[in-house]
Design an enzyme around this catalytic site. Sequence first.
Site, PDB file in Angstrom:
ATOM      1  N   PHE A   5       4.766  -7.280  10.311  1.00  0.00           N
ATOM      2  CA  PHE A   5       5.689  -7.330  11.446  1.00  0.00           C
ATOM      3  C   PHE A   5       4.945  -7.819  12.648  1.00  0.00           C
ATOM      4  CE2 PHE A   5       7.429  -3.474   9.075  1.00  0.00           C
ATOM      5  CZ  PHE A   5       8.071  -4.301   8.163  1.00  0.00           C
ATOM      6  N   TRP A  55      12.972  -6.996  15.272  1.00  0.00           N
ATOM      7  CA  TRP A  55      11.554  -7.022  15.618  1.00  0.00           C
ATOM      8  C   TRP A  55      10.704  -6.838  14.364  1.00  0.00           C
ATOM      9  CZ3 TRP A  55       7.717  -3.454  14.777  1.00  0.00           C
ATOM     10  CH2 TRP A  55       6.515  -3.645  15.466  1.00  0.00           C
ATOM     11  N   HIS A  56      11.219  -6.025  13.428  1.00  0.00           N
ATOM     12  CA  HIS A  56      10.432  -5.714  12.231  1.00  0.00           C
ATOM     13  C   HIS A  56      10.264  -6.909  11.317  1.00  0.00           C
ATOM     14  CE1 HIS A  56      11.161  -1.629  13.547  1.00  0.00           C
ATOM     15  NE2 HIS A  56      10.153  -1.279  12.782  1.00  0.00           N
ATOM     16  N   GLY A  57      11.210  -7.813  11.330  1.00  0.00           N
ATOM     17  CA  GLY A  57      11.043  -8.959  10.448  1.00  0.00           C
ATOM     18  C   GLY A  57      12.253  -9.856  10.496  1.00  0.00           C
TER      19      GLY A  57
END
Lengths: 471, 418
Positions: free
Chosen positions: A471, A322-324
Amino acid sequence: MLFNSLEFVVFFVVVLALYSVLNHSRQNALLLAASYLFYGAWDYRFLALLIGTTVVDYAVALAIDRRSDPLARRRILMFSIVANLGVLGIFKYFNFFADSLVDFAGLFGLTVSPVTLNIVLPVGVSFYTFQSMAYTIDVYRGHLKPCRRLPDFALYVTFFPQLVAGPIERATHLLPQVYARRIVTADKIGAGLSLIALGFFKKVVMADNLAPTVNEIFAKQGGFTAEEVLAGVLCFAFQIYGDFSGYTDIARGTSRLLGFELMDNFREPYFARNPSDFWQRWHISLSSWLRDYLYISLGGNRGGRLATYRNLMLTMLLGGLWHGAAWNFVWWGLYHGALLVGYRFYEERAGARSTAARSWLGGVLQIAVMFGFTLYGWLLFRATSGAQIVEMTLALGHFESLRYLARELVTLAFFAWPVVLLDYLRFRGGYPETALLRAPMAVQALTYAGFMLMFFVMGRYEGASFIYFQF
Amino acid sequence: MKARHSSTSSSEARGRTALAAIGWAVALVVAIDLLCRAFLPRGWLLDYEDFVRHRVESEPAPAVQVVGDSVARSGVLVSGLTGGVVTGRNDAIPAGGTPKTYLLLARQFEAGHIPRALVIAHSPHTLGQVRYEVLIGSFAHWSEVPELFVQSDPWTDALYGVLTRFSYLLMHRDSFRDLVKRGDAGFFVQNTSEMALPPDAERLERFRRELAEGKFDTSQLDAPDTGAHRRPFDVKPMNDHYLRRILALAKEHGVQVFWVTPPFPKRVIDGRAPSNYEAQLVAYLSEFESRGELTVLRGGFVEYPDEMFRDDLHLNAAGVVRLACELSALRGPVVEAAQGGPRAALAAATSASVDGDATAMLEPYCRAMRCPGAGDGPLVRPVTSSTVDRALRGAICQAGSPAALSGKTVSVAVRAER
């Protein structure tokens, strides 16, 4: 538009001034227009995406509510999930998966022509799609009646203080505040301004002053020493904490000035005693989202030990992703998944023995050990490549001189001590809010004055973006 | 969890105290700011701005006037450009971009003090930035602020400039940062009694020992590399606008304009090579040159060795002397333009002098940098008196030009000299 810019200050003052003279429905209209302006100031073309997400989930929730057939309801929900994840997939992950596929094929000597899209990652896309998706799932689960007025729902999705970096609000919490008439009291203003002051200190003074050290160390391609790795990772731990929790504080503070109450996103994360505790303290709005909408949907801990471990690993893997769209986030997610699994395994085995750690010394040791695990996680998170992760990890065995580390630690302590102290006081007291609000007025006044002076003198005004915007 | 929720309301009740505390904090910070303003020095830069502003408005203009930023101020010896034939003065102001230079010249010209030749020696990095905190915060008159506001991008930077006008802490935050981070209290004990740059002859006298010993100030070359001066070439619209206005002002008053690009250290040039910086700068200037609005003084001074710099921008004694020598070889059109007016009026300038001593002092250094018998031809690389420099110069002269010189020839020549 960044919180740490004069542009935002002017924008917010104007919004606040207009807001204070309008009635409730016009206040909502103003906030919606301001939110679109806020987002459009970054890139107006992506307003279409934001509006599209809003309209789809608004219509989907109404359609779900109108149907009683479980299969039909499920199909409509799936449409929403596919639409939201489709947006994320195209705008955030397409190039990553395409490149990874090419690399993977290359391992077997196959040549695949890469197909990459030349697209910009829309700021905050992960935050607002998750927030919007949570709404439809809550309606599907019957936790919430759908919102009937599109502008109200649009305000829930786009509310500018938390639009681009959270907290990822739940509709059950934020929508009622959109519907109801809000009252802004002196108490709320004081508490809001207190949060804003703390947030600016965390971001502009602490995080942005630690950033150059972090950038310099992580820009190296090799030849690390243990001191550099430790300094880089320690500074990054406080940089990302100051950056992200600073954003949250400013978001919550500005919301309070508008009469809204946003959820807390951080509770002294570096005082966590174990991995499970850490995720109840760090980016709470995301970890609780993952728990409620992913982990539980996967079966949670209902399918036995192995299934629980699998679900934990999957949840954290996706949480990392999800963060990247990069492999280091995958490693970071898997690492935290492994920590959670390991801790769960340990807890099940240790059982009663773990109560021994309730002693003061045991507690301190637990916090220290967990902080060490967290730091290594930040190394995975911040590293620019797999090779750098290996290089930095191996370098941890090669100490040369402690002088460099000592110098960097002094810098770190200089910028971070007020935040650490406030966190410690809140941790010890178990307060729901910053410990600053409990201090006598004179102490508070001196602290705010100190924040302001540090902001004027040591603050970095280059308009450094927030890490979590990407993000 | 229950305890946390129940205490939320009591915590909120504390907001009123926080509000009062923030009010007191603001009052305290304002009081501290006012106390600083009352008891701490105003700052060398601000005083120097006033000094130059007053000088250009009250004294007759020199024949050759140098304008620019701190690089030009410390790095350009006017005598290298005047050759002791006409008057010259260096009016470059630190932390200055083209807007500041325009405002300075506009006031000067309005006072009727018009030079014959104007040498703009802005370090090109100043084209890519605007220092609003000093431009609007201290240099501009209130009457000039609205126009700067209109030209600024983003406008909030100009707003920040206005805020610095009201706050001592904001205006001097760099000095406070130096104090806190490096323990450097220089700002608070500075001596501002001598504002003017010493005459070139005096500066050269000071350089003499350094040049003889070959020991130069490179004290800040090892400072952490922030990469600030390696950014791609960029011209902010505001700088472009005011450069055009400088040229228009000069044209209106019949002043001939010359452009000197101060050299950069090799490490900076190498660092920004991928962005094609130098070529873009040439292309930018050629637009003005092709219209006859300015003449670029081109020499071999794009890149100097790192050892000729104090930091990533500013020349040390070796660099200043070398640049002066290189400019002296190109001064023909400058002197010609400067001689276009009545000599008596030019000589009347009080602080702008015909610095014949400096020209004479420069000569041996410049001669030593040329190939024997080359007359006023282009300089070869070295400037110091070191063995390596001498050997290198000899090798270059033998080879015919620096370009024809191979690395092997150099190393053979250096060994032979030793």
